[in-house]
Design an enzyme around this catalytic site. Structure first.
Site, mmCIF file in Angstrom:
data_model
loop_
_atom_site.group_PDB
_atom_site.id
_atom_site.type_symbol
_atom_site.label_atom_id
_atom_site.label_comp_id
_atom_site.label_asym_id
_atom_site.label_seq_id
_atom_site.Cartn_x
_atom_site.Cartn_y
_atom_site.Cartn_z
ATOM 1 C CB THR A 4 -0.305 7.541 -4.134
ATOM 2 O OG1 THR A 4 -0.063 7.556 -5.550
ATOM 3 C CG2 THR A 4 -1.778 7.840 -3.855
ATOM 4 C CG ASN A 15 -2.077 -0.957 1.063
ATOM 5 O OD1 ASN A 15 -2.676 -1.022 -0.004
ATOM 6 N ND2 ASN A 15 -2.397 -1.698 2.117
ATOM 7 C CG HIS A 16 2.006 3.485 -2.840
ATOM 8 N ND1 HIS A 16 2.685 4.099 -3.874
ATOM 9 C CD2 HIS A 16 2.447 2.204 -2.836
ATOM 10 C CE1 HIS A 16 3.490 3.226 -4.459
ATOM 11 N NE2 HIS A 16 3.352 2.060 -3.850
ATOM 12 C CD GLN A 17 0.908 9.807 3.446
ATOM 13 O OE1 GLN A 17 2.098 9.811 3.153
ATOM 14 N NE2 GLN A 17 0.371 10.710 4.255
#
Length: 235
Positions: free
Chosen positions: A89, A81-83
């Protein structure tokens, strides 16, 4: 025992002369991957199918007993996952030269452990996304992308994976979940194979009910006595 050999959950290659199918448990090196006895994958190696899993990862991959994992399956873990709560992102903090500290854990999507039940069949090239929980006896269709939980004894297919149907009616599913054949000893499971592979589901239902009624007695259950004889008509 077949060919005079006893099933051994600690052997790597359960098919003599064939190295493209392995029991997973004895090959695991990552302490955050937990796999039950006799679960196999149609490949010579398992951990490369678990992606975005690092020494600092917070999640676990937990897989039950007697699961069947086809070639090409991928378990995607949370650190893929990315922010997502900022306007970009892009993971600047992971790459050389960019002036960014890692985001706080609370800023990163985290869906918890990925948990696969017992006797689950995962079809070829399926992708299991982070935090998914798949119930006992479920079937995951080939090329499916599973992003949400799957109930026990349910078939899901597609991208995103959707419920195709339940394998059995609710009563039989409940009986199977109470019976928990995968938790029994090797000798008992061997004796139960005619029941576990019987396509007459009404006979299975009757025998499961009989077993569960007498469960806990010291004597061999009627189910085991009946299903270890050819006279029962299931062979």
């Amino acid at each position: 025992m077949k060919n005079g050999k006893r099933p051994d959950p600690n052997m790597v290659h359960p098919i003599m002369g064939y190295d493209k199918e392995i029991y997973v448990k004895p090959t695991i090196t990552n302490p955050n991957i937990l796999v039950g006895d006799f679960t196999y994958i149609a490949d010579a190696e398992f951990e490369r199918h678990v992606t975005h899993f690092y020494p600092w990862s917070r999640d676990k991959l937990i897989i039950g007993k007697f699961c069947q994992i086809a070639a090409g399956t991928e378990f995607v873990m949370n650190d893929a996952n990315h922010q997502m709560n900022a306007v970009s992102t892009f993971p600047f903090y992971t790459l050389e030269g960019w002036d960014m500290e890692p985001p706080a854990p609370s800023d990163m999507p985290f869906k918890g452990d990925t948990v696969i039940g017992n006797d689950v069949w995962i079809g070829q090239n399926a992708v299991i996304l982070p935090g998914v929980r798949i119930g006992d006896g479920a079937i995951i269709g080939a090329n499916s992308v599973v992003g949400s939980d799957v109930d026990p004894y349910t078939i899901v297919v597609g991208n995103p994976a959707k419920v195709l149907r339940k394998r059995f009616d609710d009563e039989l599913i409940d009986l199977m979940l109470r019976f928990k054949w995968w938790d029994r000893g090797i000798d008992e499971i061997n004796a139960l194979i005619p029941l576990l592979t019987c396509s007459d589901l009404e006979k299975v239902r009757i025998e499961l009910k009989k077993h569960l009624v007498c469960h806990g007695t010291a004597q061999t259950s009627p189910l085991l006595r009946r299903f270890t004889t050819k006279s029962h008509g299931l062979f």
